[in-house]
Design an enzyme around this catalytic site. Structure first.
Site, mmCIF file in Angstrom:
data_model
loop_
_atom_site.group_PDB
_atom_site.id
_atom_site.type_symbol
_atom_site.label_atom_id
_atom_site.label_comp_id
_atom_site.label_asym_id
_atom_site.label_seq_id
_atom_site.Cartn_x
_atom_site.Cartn_y
_atom_site.Cartn_z
ATOM 1 N N GLU A 19 0.831 -1.207 0.000
ATOM 2 C CA GLU A 19 0.000 0.000 0.000
ATOM 3 C C GLU A 19 0.857 1.245 0.000
ATOM 4 O O GLU A 19 1.846 1.321 0.720
ATOM 5 C CB GLU A 19 -0.838 0.041 1.275
ATOM 6 C CG GLU A 19 -2.034 -0.827 1.208
ATOM 7 C CD GLU A 19 -2.881 -0.654 2.450
ATOM 8 O OE1 GLU A 19 -3.620 -1.581 2.756
ATOM 9 O OE2 GLU A 19 -2.795 0.390 3.116
ATOM 10 N N CYS A 57 3.153 8.321 1.640
ATOM 11 C CA CYS A 57 3.432 7.408 2.749
ATOM 12 C C CYS A 57 3.795 6.064 2.122
ATOM 13 O O CYS A 57 2.971 5.429 1.468
ATOM 14 C CB CYS A 57 2.162 7.304 3.597
ATOM 15 S SG CYS A 57 2.230 6.070 4.892
ATOM 16 N N CYS A 94 -2.992 1.966 7.386
ATOM 17 C CA CYS A 94 -2.025 1.240 6.577
ATOM 18 C C CYS A 94 -2.228 -0.256 6.756
ATOM 19 O O CYS A 94 -2.338 -0.746 7.862
ATOM 20 C CB CYS A 94 -0.604 1.640 6.948
ATOM 21 S SG CYS A 94 -0.206 3.276 6.331
ATOM 22 N N CYS A 148 -2.388 -3.197 14.958
ATOM 23 C CA CYS A 148 -1.979 -2.758 13.622
ATOM 24 C C CYS A 148 -2.303 -3.835 12.582
ATOM 25 O O CYS A 148 -1.921 -5.001 12.735
ATOM 26 C CB CYS A 148 -0.489 -2.453 13.634
ATOM 27 S SG CYS A 148 0.237 -2.234 12.009
ATOM 28 N N CYS A 196 4.742 -7.226 8.701
ATOM 29 C CA CYS A 196 5.700 -6.709 9.682
ATOM 30 C C CYS A 196 5.861 -7.755 10.785
ATOM 31 O O CYS A 196 4.905 -8.415 11.171
ATOM 32 C CB CYS A 196 5.185 -5.400 10.278
ATOM 33 S SG CYS A 196 6.306 -4.677 11.498
ATOM 34 N N CYS A 241 2.661 -5.603 16.758
ATOM 35 C CA CYS A 241 1.764 -4.703 17.494
ATOM 36 C C CYS A 241 0.339 -5.138 17.165
ATOM 37 O O CYS A 241 -0.071 -5.120 16.002
ATOM 38 C CB CYS A 241 1.977 -3.249 17.077
ATOM 39 S SG CYS A 241 3.714 -2.749 17.072
HETATM 40 N N1 SAH Z 1 6.445 0.381 11.700
HETATM 41 C C1 SAH Z 1 6.544 1.804 11.802
HETATM 42 C C2 SAH Z 1 5.931 2.538 10.640
HETATM 43 C C3 SAH Z 1 4.609 2.063 10.107
HETATM 44 S S1 SAH Z 1 3.196 2.249 11.127
HETATM 45 C C4 SAH Z 1 5.954 2.258 13.110
HETATM 46 O O1 SAH Z 1 5.323 1.482 13.792
HETATM 47 O O2 SAH Z 1 6.185 3.419 13.445
HETATM 48 C C5 SAH Z 1 2.817 3.965 11.053
HETATM 49 C C6 SAH Z 1 2.059 4.489 12.263
HETATM 50 O O3 SAH Z 1 0.699 3.988 12.298
HETATM 51 C C7 SAH Z 1 2.676 4.035 13.588
HETATM 52 O O4 SAH Z 1 2.739 5.125 14.465
HETATM 53 C C8 SAH Z 1 1.700 2.992 14.055
HETATM 54 O O5 SAH Z 1 1.778 2.789 15.432
HETATM 55 C C9 SAH Z 1 0.383 3.557 13.598
HETATM 56 N N2 SAH Z 1 -0.711 2.592 13.557
HETATM 57 C C10 SAH Z 1 -0.667 1.319 13.167
HETATM 58 N N3 SAH Z 1 -1.894 0.738 13.256
HETATM 59 C C11 SAH Z 1 -2.724 1.689 13.727
HETATM 60 C C12 SAH Z 1 -4.119 1.722 14.025
HETATM 61 N N4 SAH Z 1 -4.887 0.650 13.845
HETATM 62 N N5 SAH Z 1 -4.647 2.867 14.493
HETATM 63 C C13 SAH Z 1 -3.850 3.958 14.660
HETATM 64 N N6 SAH Z 1 -2.538 4.003 14.388
HETATM 65 C C14 SAH Z 1 -1.971 2.875 13.930
HETATM 66 FE FE1 SF4 Z 2 4.913 -3.075 12.460
HETATM 67 FE FE2 SF4 Z 2 2.480 -2.085 12.630
HETATM 68 FE FE3 SF4 Z 2 4.004 -2.237 14.817
HETATM 69 FE FE4 SF4 Z 2 4.611 -0.458 12.863
HETATM 70 S S1 SF4 Z 2 2.773 -0.476 14.136
HETATM 71 S S2 SF4 Z 2 6.008 -1.844 13.937
HETATM 72 S S3 SF4 Z 2 3.959 -1.632 11.050
HETATM 73 S S4 SF4 Z 2 3.249 -3.977 13.625
#
Ligand code: SAH
Ligand code: SF4
Length: 351
Positions: free
Chosen positions: A89, A102, A337, A116, A109, A113
């Site tokens: 994406e 972006c 994302c 996410c 990944c 988390c």
């Molecule tokens: N892996 C990196 C970059 C990609 S995620 C990171 O974690 O920073 C980009 C941002 O989106 C991060 O701050 C992540 O915590 C946030 N994010 C991911 N899933 C989300 C969700 N469901 N709601 C809000 N923010 C989210």
């Molecule tokens: Fe990976 Fe999503 Fe955690 Fe960013 S927020 S490190 S993309 S699992």
């Protein structure tokens, strides 16, 4: 797999010469690929017959599988197949004074988390440098079609798409070289931001090699107990270690980092979490971005209520911390994302 954007000029040159072409052709092709981002079939100064041979032997490696528009066309989210195999994406966001893409750095990944959508997939593949750059090339072309209220020219790049860029460091850094190289994409380092979950050695090397590139740290919790749960990699690099790394980054670069914080209902939105965030944010001179959680299918939790967000903001502001609550668009895009991918996944082959 890779794309033509993985090749250096010399590599491209020898491939073009191997097709029986004079070397000036390589210069022509390079210019069009990098300076204008045009695919072979639209390279007017390259003979038609050669365009076909180039496409067959050195694929450009950018296929647009789907594009969704929002915000009256100012936001475009694309599902791209890059390098013939990897589906990612990429999101283009036009604002009044800037146009930001972006980009994704991995398919899936490994960081796990739970909130996410990308984390829920697990890690499927690292992207090559060219596959990351290809997304910027797509965005540069798509920027021309944005509404007239935007500059219609790509100005900024953020690594906030799918994946953890600093656990694909080699390719991420090689992509940064190409994105900033005036003979390639030529976007200034200061217009690029790296978002990381807190991969400490990567933060150190980013500061060393690209001191002008911005840093956003996805903190989400201000106690190890809670962060271990929300961001499992915290067990490897706990808050104190991460804080030191970001403080060192700041000293080296003299730049202000951002702290990203997904606001999750009754999870990390308490006043106590805000109070513990205050000394961290002040020490790091960080700007805090609050992103209301974008609910994902694999995580049955809601975004924080407006009142909880209001109380959280008040604690930070009263203590002198700079804080912004992302608007709906920011939420829709940065937070979502991995979601278009999930929606369309059954119809695409992920590689
Ligand atoms: N892996 C990196 C970059 C990609 S995620 C990171 O974690 O920073 C980009 C941002 O989106 C991060 O701050 C992540 O915590 C946030 N994010 C991911 N899933 C989300 C969700 N469901 N709601 C809000 N923010 C989210
Ligand atoms: Fe990976 Fe999503 Fe955690 Fe960013 S927020 S490190 S993309 S699992």
């Amino acid at each position: 797999m890779s794309t033509v954007y993985d090749l250096s000029f010399d590599e491209l040159s020898s491939r073009v010469v191997a097709l029986g072409e004079p070397s000036f052709r390589a210069r022509q092709v390079w210019r069009q690929l990098w300076e204008r981002g045009v695919p072979y079939e639209r390279m007017a100064d390259v003979p038609r017959e050669l365009r076909g041979r180039l496409a067959a032997s050195i694929p450009v490696g950018i296929e647009v599988l789907a594009v969704r528009e929002a915000d009256r066309g100012a936001t475009r989210k694309a599902l791209l197949r890059v390098g013939g195999e990897h589906v990612v994406e990429t999101v283009l966001m036009g604002y009044r004074g800037r146009v930001t893409v972006c980009v994704s750095s991995q398919v899936g990944c490994a960081m796990g988390c739970g909130f996410c959508a990308t984390g829920q997939m697990g890690l499927r593949n690292n992207l090559t440098a060219g596959e990351i750059v290809a997304q910027v090339v797509w965005a540069r072309g798509a920027a021309a079609e944005l509404p007239a209220t935007t500059p219609r020219r790509l100005t900024n790049v953020v690594f906030m798409g799918m994946g953890e860029p600093l656990s694909n460091e080699r390719h991420t850094f090689a992509a940064l070289e190409r994105i900033t190289d005036p003979g390639a994409l030529g976007i200034g380092d200061r217009h690029i931001t790296m978002s990381t979950v807190g991969v400490v050695p990567g933060i150190e090397r980013l500061g060393e090699r690209f001191p002008q590139v911005g840093l956003a740290v996805s903190l989400h919790a201000s106690t190890d107990e809670l962060r271990d749960e929300l961001v499992p990699v915290n067990r490897l690099w706990p808050l104190a270690v991460l804080e030191d790394a970001v403080a060192a980054w700041r000293e080296r670069t003299h730049r202000r980092p951002s702290i990203e914080w997904a606001m999750i209902d009754r999870t990390n939105d308490s006043e106590e979490q805000a109070e513990r965030l205050v000394p961290i944010a002040l020490r790091l001179h960080a700007h805090v971005n609050l992103i209301p959680l974008n609910p994902t299918p694999g995580w049955p939790t809601a975004p924080s209520s407006k009142s909880a967000i209001g109380r959280f903001v008040a604690v930070l502001e009263d203590a002198g911390v700079a804080v912004t609550v992302r608007d709906t668009r920011g939420r829709e895009i940065e937070a979502a994302c991995g979601q278009l991918y999930h929606e369309l996944e059954p119809t695409v082959s992920a590689g």
